[in-house]
Enzyme design. Sequence first.
Site, PDB file in Angstrom:
ATOM      1  N   PHE A 149      45.937  43.250  45.748  1.00 43.11           N
ATOM      2  CA  PHE A 149      45.055  42.098  45.949  1.00 43.11           C
ATOM      3  C   PHE A 149      45.341  41.346  47.242  1.00 43.11           C
ATOM      4  O   PHE A 149      44.476  40.621  47.743  1.00 43.11           O
ATOM      5  CB  PHE A 149      45.187  41.116  44.765  1.00 43.11           C
ATOM      6  CG  PHE A 149      46.406  40.227  44.847  1.00 43.11           C
ATOM      7  CD1 PHE A 149      46.371  39.048  45.598  1.00 43.11           C
ATOM      8  CD2 PHE A 149      47.589  40.567  44.213  1.00 43.11           C
ATOM      9  CE1 PHE A 149      47.497  38.232  45.702  1.00 43.11           C
ATOM     10  CE2 PHE A 149      48.709  39.769  44.309  1.00 43.11           C
ATOM     11  CZ  PHE A 149      48.665  38.596  45.057  1.00 43.11           C
ATOM     12  N   LYS A 173      39.823  52.539  45.504  1.00 44.42           N
ATOM     13  CA  LYS A 173      39.906  51.743  44.256  1.00 44.42           C
ATOM     14  C   LYS A 173      40.625  50.457  44.639  1.00 44.42           C
ATOM     15  O   LYS A 173      41.848  50.375  44.653  1.00 44.42           O
ATOM     16  CB  LYS A 173      40.701  52.513  43.197  1.00 44.42           C
ATOM     17  CG  LYS A 173      40.391  52.141  41.750  1.00 44.42           C
ATOM     18  CD  LYS A 173      40.573  50.695  41.410  1.00 44.42           C
ATOM     19  CE  LYS A 173      42.017  50.302  41.170  1.00 44.42           C
ATOM     20  NZ  LYS A 173      42.186  48.821  41.000  1.00 44.42           N
ATOM     21  N   GLU A 176      41.296  44.692  41.405  1.00 45.11           N
ATOM     22  CA  GLU A 176      40.256  44.085  40.561  1.00 45.11           C
ATOM     23  C   GLU A 176      40.184  42.569  40.749  1.00 45.11           C
ATOM     24  O   GLU A 176      39.282  41.919  40.264  1.00 45.11           O
ATOM     25  CB  GLU A 176      40.488  44.434  39.081  1.00 45.11           C
ATOM     26  CG  GLU A 176      41.800  43.938  38.479  1.00 45.11           C
ATOM     27  CD  GLU A 176      42.978  44.900  38.705  1.00 45.11           C
ATOM     28  OE1 GLU A 176      43.069  45.480  39.809  1.00 45.11           O
ATOM     29  OE2 GLU A 176      43.806  45.033  37.789  1.00 45.11           O
ATOM     30  N   ARG A 177      41.168  42.006  41.476  1.00 46.37           N
ATOM     31  CA  ARG A 177      41.184  40.538  41.629  1.00 46.37           C
ATOM     32  C   ARG A 177      40.276  40.066  42.761  1.00 46.37           C
ATOM     33  O   ARG A 177      39.726  38.978  42.695  1.00 46.37           O
ATOM     34  CB  ARG A 177      42.603  40.059  41.896  1.00 46.37           C
ATOM     35  CG  ARG A 177      43.584  40.565  40.868  1.00 46.37           C
ATOM     36  CD  ARG A 177      44.739  39.624  40.692  1.00 46.37           C
ATOM     37  NE  ARG A 177      45.744  40.206  39.821  1.00 46.37           N
ATOM     38  CZ  ARG A 177      45.641  40.310  38.504  1.00 46.37           C
ATOM     39  NH1 ARG A 177      44.565  39.863  37.885  1.00 46.37           N
ATOM     40  NH2 ARG A 177      46.609  40.854  37.791  1.00 46.37           N
ATOM     41  N   SER A 226      52.746  46.992  43.785  1.00 49.64           N
ATOM     42  CA  SER A 226      54.097  46.626  43.339  1.00 49.64           C
ATOM     43  C   SER A 226      54.945  47.883  43.101  1.00 49.64           C
ATOM     44  O   SER A 226      54.411  48.968  42.867  1.00 49.64           O
ATOM     45  CB  SER A 226      54.001  45.797  42.069  1.00 49.64           C
ATOM     46  OG  SER A 226      53.337  46.543  41.073  1.00 49.64           O
ATOM     47  N   CYS A 281      53.426  41.338  51.669  1.00 53.37           N
ATOM     48  CA  CYS A 281      54.558  42.245  51.459  1.00 53.37           C
ATOM     49  C   CYS A 281      55.551  42.113  52.607  1.00 53.37           C
ATOM     50  O   CYS A 281      56.679  42.563  52.512  1.00 53.37           O
ATOM     51  CB  CYS A 281      54.081  43.673  51.351  1.00 53.37           C
ATOM     52  SG  CYS A 281      53.237  44.185  52.828  1.00 53.37           S
ATOM     53  N   GLU A 382      61.212  40.067  43.558  1.00 58.84           N
ATOM     54  CA  GLU A 382      60.059  39.731  44.388  1.00 58.84           C
ATOM     55  C   GLU A 382      59.239  38.663  43.654  1.00 58.84           C
ATOM     56  O   GLU A 382      58.578  38.951  42.659  1.00 58.84           O
ATOM     57  CB  GLU A 382      59.194  40.971  44.629  1.00 58.84           C
ATOM     58  CG  GLU A 382      58.024  40.659  45.535  1.00 58.84           C
ATOM     59  CD  GLU A 382      57.087  41.846  45.759  1.00 58.84           C
ATOM     60  OE1 GLU A 382      56.803  42.587  44.812  1.00 58.84           O
ATOM     61  OE2 GLU A 382      56.628  42.004  46.906  1.00 58.84           O
TER      62      GLU A 382
HETATM   63  P1  NAD Z   1      49.792  45.842  41.628  1.00 55.95           P
HETATM   64  O1  NAD Z   1      50.835  46.893  41.652  1.00 55.95           O
HETATM   65  O2  NAD Z   1      49.658  44.996  40.404  1.00 55.95           O
HETATM   66  O3  NAD Z   1      48.328  46.488  41.840  1.00 55.95           O
HETATM   67  C1  NAD Z   1      48.083  47.401  42.878  1.00 55.95           C
HETATM   68  C2  NAD Z   1      46.982  48.353  42.440  1.00 55.95           C
HETATM   69  O4  NAD Z   1      47.422  49.098  41.314  1.00 55.95           O
HETATM   70  C3  NAD Z   1      45.692  47.640  42.034  1.00 55.95           C
HETATM   71  O5  NAD Z   1      44.596  48.377  42.531  1.00 55.95           O
HETATM   72  C4  NAD Z   1      45.743  47.671  40.509  1.00 55.95           C
HETATM   73  O6  NAD Z   1      44.464  47.740  39.921  1.00 55.95           O
HETATM   74  C5  NAD Z   1      46.550  48.912  40.206  1.00 55.95           C
HETATM   75  N1  NAD Z   1      47.387  48.777  38.998  1.00 55.95           N
HETATM   76  C6  NAD Z   1      47.974  47.639  38.528  1.00 55.95           C
HETATM   77  N2  NAD Z   1      48.714  47.916  37.428  1.00 55.95           N
HETATM   78  C7  NAD Z   1      48.580  49.246  37.198  1.00 55.95           C
HETATM   79  C8  NAD Z   1      49.109  50.139  36.206  1.00 55.95           C
HETATM   80  N3  NAD Z   1      49.918  49.699  35.238  1.00 55.95           N
HETATM   81  N4  NAD Z   1      48.794  51.443  36.275  1.00 55.95           N
HETATM   82  C9  NAD Z   1      47.987  51.907  37.255  1.00 55.95           C
HETATM   83  N5  NAD Z   1      47.456  51.107  38.212  1.00 55.95           N
HETATM   84  C10 NAD Z   1      47.750  49.799  38.196  1.00 55.95           C
HETATM   85  O7  NAD Z   1      49.993  44.941  42.929  1.00 55.95           O
HETATM   86  P2  NAD Z   1      49.262  43.588  43.310  1.00 55.95           P
HETATM   87  O8  NAD Z   1      49.758  42.493  42.424  1.00 55.95           O
HETATM   88  O9  NAD Z   1      47.799  43.800  43.427  1.00 55.95           O
HETATM   89  O10 NAD Z   1      49.817  43.369  44.792  1.00 55.95           O
HETATM   90  C11 NAD Z   1      51.028  42.756  45.087  1.00 55.95           C
HETATM   91  C12 NAD Z   1      52.130  43.779  45.270  1.00 55.95           C
HETATM   92  O11 NAD Z   1      51.792  44.695  46.298  1.00 55.95           O
HETATM   93  C13 NAD Z   1      53.444  43.149  45.722  1.00 55.95           C
HETATM   94  O12 NAD Z   1      54.486  43.781  45.027  1.00 55.95           O
HETATM   95  C14 NAD Z   1      53.509  43.463  47.207  1.00 55.95           C
HETATM   96  O13 NAD Z   1      54.797  43.502  47.761  1.00 55.95           O
HETATM   97  C15 NAD Z   1      52.883  44.807  47.220  1.00 55.95           C
HETATM   98  N6  NAD Z   1      52.394  45.143  48.543  1.00 55.95           N
HETATM   99  C16 NAD Z   1      53.113  46.047  49.264  1.00 55.95           C
HETATM  100  C17 NAD Z   1      52.708  46.381  50.537  1.00 55.95           C
HETATM  101  C18 NAD Z   1      53.479  47.376  51.342  1.00 55.95           C
HETATM  102  O14 NAD Z   1      53.002  47.744  52.394  1.00 55.95           O
HETATM  103  N7  NAD Z   1      54.630  47.830  50.924  1.00 55.95           N
HETATM  104  C19 NAD Z   1      51.559  45.793  51.082  1.00 55.95           C
HETATM  105  C20 NAD Z   1      50.846  44.879  50.314  1.00 55.95           C
HETATM  106  C21 NAD Z   1      51.282  44.564  49.038  1.00 55.95           C
END
Ligand code: NAD
Length: 499
Positions: A149, A173, A176-177, A226, A281, A382
Site C-alpha cells: 500500500f 495485483k 487492496e488499500r 511485509s 520501506c 518494523e
Molecule cells: P503486505 O505484506 O500486507 O501486503 C503486500 C501485498 O501482499 C498486498 O498486495 C496484499 O494484498 C498482499 N497480501 C497481504 N497479506 C497476504 C497474505 N497473507 N497472503 C498473500 N498475500 C497477502 O504489506 P503492506 O502492509 O501493504 O506494505 C507495507 C510493507 O511493505 C512493509 O513491511 C514495508 O517495509 C514493505 N515494503 C517493502 C519495500 C521494499 O522495497 N523492500 C517497499 C515498500 C514496502
Amino acid sequence: MRTIHHWIAGAPYEGGTEAATPVHDPATGEVSGRLARADAAVVDEAVRTAAAAQREWGATSLARRTEIMFRMRELVVRHTDDLARLVTAEHGKTLDDARGEVGRGRETLDFACGINQASKGEYTADASTGVDVHSLRQPLGVVAGITPFNFPVMVPMWMHPIAIATGNAFILKPSERDPSAANLVAELYREAGLPDGVFSVVHGDKAAVDAILDHPGIAAVSFVGSTPVARYVRERGAARGKRVQALGGANNHAIVMPDGDIEYAAAQIASGAFGSAGERCMAVPAAVAVGEAGDLLVAALRREAEQIVVGPGDRDGVAMGPVITAEARERVIRYATEAIEAGAEPVVDGRGLTVEGHEQGYFVGPTVLDRVSLDAGAYREEVFGPLLTVVRTDTFEEALALVNSSPYGNGAAIFTASGEYARRFTHEVQAGMVGVNVPIPTPVAYYSFGGWKDSLFGEHHAHGPEGVRFYTRNKVVTSRWPHVDRPVQASMSFPSTTD
Ligand code: NAD
C-alpha cells in the site's frame, strides 16, 4: 458508491467474488469506494488474455516497444497530479509527497525508454574456426507483480515498465488499500498505444495472490510487501516453478557520529522518520547516536519533530498525513506505550494527537523516544509509522554491530564528517542500500533496488539492470556456416574450441 473494477483486455472487467472490500480515506475514516476482489477465475481470465497478447507483443520490434514507452512516460508526466490525487485520497500522504512518488516511479519509465541499450546481447566472432557465438535475452511470457500500500504508483512502476519493454505481458495485483492509481495507469497504457492484454490489473487480497502463485501460465512474480508475506510468496511461487523476487520489510538504522553536523543529521533523520508518516520501506525508524552526539541529536530531533504540521494530505502546509488504517494507528501507539513502560524517555509524544475536523482520521503525531531498550518492540520490529527510536552507544564499532544485528538489511545510513568512518561503514554494513549523509538512500532507477537478509528473498533486486535480468531469459547461440570448399569433419570426441 464507486466500485473499482479489474482491468483485463484493455477495459474494466467485472467479475470475481461478490463481497467487495471497502476502500477508506485515511484522513476521514470514511469509505470512499468498493473494491472488486479477484478469485481464481478472474486471474485465469487475465492470464488467458495476457498470454494471447504476449505472443505478438514479444515479437514486436524494440523500436515500436520503446515508442510506446516514450508515450507512456509523457502521459505519466502529464497526469502526475491526477495520479498524486488518487494516492493522497486512498493512502493519506501529502500531495507533494505523492507527486514525488510519481516522479520516482517515472524514472523507471525513463530507463525502460532505453531498453534497446539495456537488453543488448553479446557477440563473439570466431570463437572457434568459423564459429560465431551470440547471446540474446528473451521475455519470460506472462509475469505478475504483487505490491504494497505504501507506494501505490512507484513500486508497481519498478516492475511493469521493464517487464513490458522487454516483451512480457504484466498482471498487477495492487494493494487492496489504495487500488485506484493502478487503474489510471492501465488507462494511460491504453492511451499510449499498448496492445490490450499486455497490462492488466486484478484487484483483491490473499485469494488473488494465491491464484497468481498457483497459476501455471505465470512465469515470474515480483512481490513487494511485509517480510512474512514475502517469504510465503517466495516459497509458494518457487515451489510451483516460478521465478520469484520478493522484497520484504525493513528496520533501517542511521548512525550519527559526533564529528559531523548534528543539526543537518537531525533534519535529515526527521524527514526519513516522519515523511509519509514513517510508512516507507526506506524510512529511518532507528537513530544510533554515538558518544557525545546523543544529547545534541535528541535536542535537535525534538525541534524538528515539534514543527511538523500534521493533517489531511491535500491541505496546504501539511507535512505529514495520517497512517493507512485505524489498526496501524493503534499499533504505533501500542509500540510507543510499551517502550515507554520499559523505560524509554518520550521526547516528543504524538500518541494523543487529533486533527480538528478530522477526528475519525487515522492520525498519530511524530513521536521520538530516547534511550529505548534494545528489547523493546518499538526498536526491534518494523513499526511502520511515525515513531523514531534513539539508542545510544559509546563507539562506532558498537553502533555498527547493532545495525548488523538486525534481521533486516534494506537500508542503512551514517552521518559523519569522517571519510574513514564512512568508508568502513559502507564496506562493513550488512544492507543492500547505504547512505552517507543521506537518510533514504533509494537508488536511482538505472541502479537496482533491494535489501539483504529478511528484506529480500530471491536473487534479483528490483528495476535497473537486475530488473532486465529478472524479466528475461538468456539464450546463447553458437553457429557455423560451413563452406563447400572447406568441409568440416564431424568428430566423436567432444569438440575443443582450439580446433
Ligand atoms: P503486505 O505484506 O500486507 O501486503 C503486500 C501485498 O501482499 C498486498 O498486495 C496484499 O494484498 C498482499 N497480501 C497481504 N497479506 C497476504 C497474505 N497473507 N497472503 C498473500 N498475500 C497477502 O504489506 P503492506 O502492509 O501493504 O506494505 C507495507 C510493507 O511493505 C512493509 O513491511 C514495508 O517495509 C514493505 N515494503 C517493502 C519495500 C521494499 O522495497 N523492500 C517497499 C515498500 C514496502
